[in-house]
Scaffold this motif. Structure first.
Motif, PDB file in Angstrom:
ATOM      1  N   TRP A   1      50.391  31.884  20.917  1.00  0.00           N
ATOM      2  CA  TRP A   1      50.066  30.466  21.000  1.00  0.00           C
ATOM      3  C   TRP A   1      50.867  29.788  22.116  1.00  0.00           C
ATOM      4  CZ3 TRP A   1      52.927  25.968  20.052  1.00  0.00           C
ATOM      5  CH2 TRP A   1      52.187  24.788  20.009  1.00  0.00           C
ATOM      6  N   LEU A   2      52.162  30.099  22.185  1.00  0.00           N
ATOM      7  CA  LEU A   2      52.992  29.519  23.242  1.00  0.00           C
ATOM      8  C   LEU A   2      52.540  29.972  24.626  1.00  0.00           C
ATOM      9  CD1 LEU A   2      56.541  29.766  21.631  1.00  0.00           C
ATOM     10  CD2 LEU A   2      55.284  27.677  22.176  1.00  0.00           C
TER      11      LEU A   2
ATOM     12  N   LEU B   1      60.782  36.269   8.715  1.00  0.00           N
ATOM     13  CA  LEU B   1      59.428  35.866   9.076  1.00  0.00           C
ATOM     14  C   LEU B   1      58.580  37.110   9.253  1.00  0.00           C
ATOM     15  CD1 LEU B   1      60.184  33.195  11.825  1.00  0.00           C
ATOM     16  CD2 LEU B   1      59.379  32.761   9.527  1.00  0.00           C
TER      17      LEU B   1
ATOM     18  N   ARG C   1      49.447  28.004  25.509  1.00  0.00           N
ATOM     19  CA  ARG C   1      49.741  26.593  25.769  1.00  0.00           C
ATOM     20  C   ARG C   1      50.613  26.370  27.004  1.00  0.00           C
ATOM     21  NH1 ARG C   1      47.530  22.380  23.573  1.00  0.00           N
ATOM     22  NH2 ARG C   1      49.508  21.352  23.318  1.00  0.00           N
TER      23      ARG C   1
ATOM     24  N   THR D   1      53.730  39.374  12.129  1.00  0.00           N
ATOM     25  CA  THR D   1      52.440  38.826  12.536  1.00  0.00           C
ATOM     26  C   THR D   1      52.562  37.348  12.888  1.00  0.00           C
ATOM     27  OG1 THR D   1      51.384  40.364  11.015  1.00  0.00           O
ATOM     28  CG2 THR D   1      50.029  38.577  11.843  1.00  0.00           C
ATOM     29  N   LEU D   2      53.318  36.604  12.099  1.00  0.00           N
ATOM     30  CA  LEU D   2      53.513  35.179  12.363  1.00  0.00           C
ATOM     31  C   LEU D   2      54.276  34.968  13.663  1.00  0.00           C
ATOM     32  CD1 LEU D   2      53.273  32.243  11.382  1.00  0.00           C
ATOM     33  CD2 LEU D   2      55.433  32.590  10.180  1.00  0.00           C
ATOM     34  N   VAL D   3      55.309  35.752  13.887  1.00  0.00           N
ATOM     35  CA  VAL D   3      56.098  35.638  15.116  1.00  0.00           C
ATOM     36  C   VAL D   3      55.237  35.953  16.334  1.00  0.00           C
ATOM     37  CG1 VAL D   3      58.054  36.582  16.404  1.00  0.00           C
ATOM     38  CG2 VAL D   3      58.275  36.132  13.955  1.00  0.00           C
TER      39      VAL D   3
ATOM     40  N   ALA E   1      51.960  35.770  16.542  1.00  0.00           N
ATOM     41  CA  ALA E   1      50.962  34.706  16.685  1.00  0.00           C
ATOM     42  C   ALA E   1      51.572  33.482  17.373  1.00  0.00           C
ATOM     43  CB  ALA E   1      50.390  34.325  15.332  1.00  0.00           C
ATOM     44  N   LEU E   2      52.795  33.148  17.029  1.00  0.00           N
ATOM     45  CA  LEU E   2      53.482  32.022  17.668  1.00  0.00           C
ATOM     46  C   LEU E   2      53.700  32.293  19.154  1.00  0.00           C
ATOM     47  CD1 LEU E   2      54.956  29.309  17.447  1.00  0.00           C
ATOM     48  CD2 LEU E   2      57.013  30.588  16.887  1.00  0.00           C
ATOM     49  N   ILE E   3      54.083  33.512  19.496  1.00  0.00           N
ATOM     50  CA  ILE E   3      54.284  33.868  20.906  1.00  0.00           C
ATOM     51  C   ILE E   3      52.977  33.757  21.677  1.00  0.00           C
ATOM     52  CG2 ILE E   3      54.827  35.781  22.463  1.00  0.00           C
ATOM     53  CD1 ILE E   3      56.932  36.659  20.360  1.00  0.00           C
TER      54      ILE E   3
END
Length: 63
Positions: free
Chosen positions: A15-16, A4, A19, A7-9, A11-13
Motif C-alpha cells: 500500500w505504501l 503482526l 501511494r 500478511t498484514l505487514v 500488505a502495508l508495504i
C-alpha cells in the motif's frame, strides 16, 4: 511485545509503495498473482522455511 501477521505487514508495504513510490496498482496485482502461484509451486516450502527462520532470528535480536 506486539506481533503482526506477516500478511498484514506485506500488505502495508505494498500500500505504501502504491501511494508513495509510484508503484502502479497493476504492477501490485501482478506481484500478488505471482505470489499466489508461487505459493502453490514446489519452491513454496523452502521459501516459507527461510522466511520463518529469518523472522525468528529478527525476533531474537536485542535492540
Amino acid at each position: 511485545m506486539v506481533t503482526l501477521p506477516l500478511t498484514l505487514v506485506l500488505a502495508l508495504i505494498v500500500w505504501l509503495l502504491v501511494r508513495r513510490s509510484g508503484l502502479e496498482p497493476s504492477h501490485a496485482v501482478v506481484c500478488v498473482l505471482f505470489g499466489f502461484y508461487l505459493a502453490r509451486s514446489s519452491v513454496a516450502p523452502p521459501i516459507d522455511g527461510t522466511v520463518r527462520d529469518l523472522l525468528e532470528a529478527i525476533s531474537r535480536l536485542r535492540l
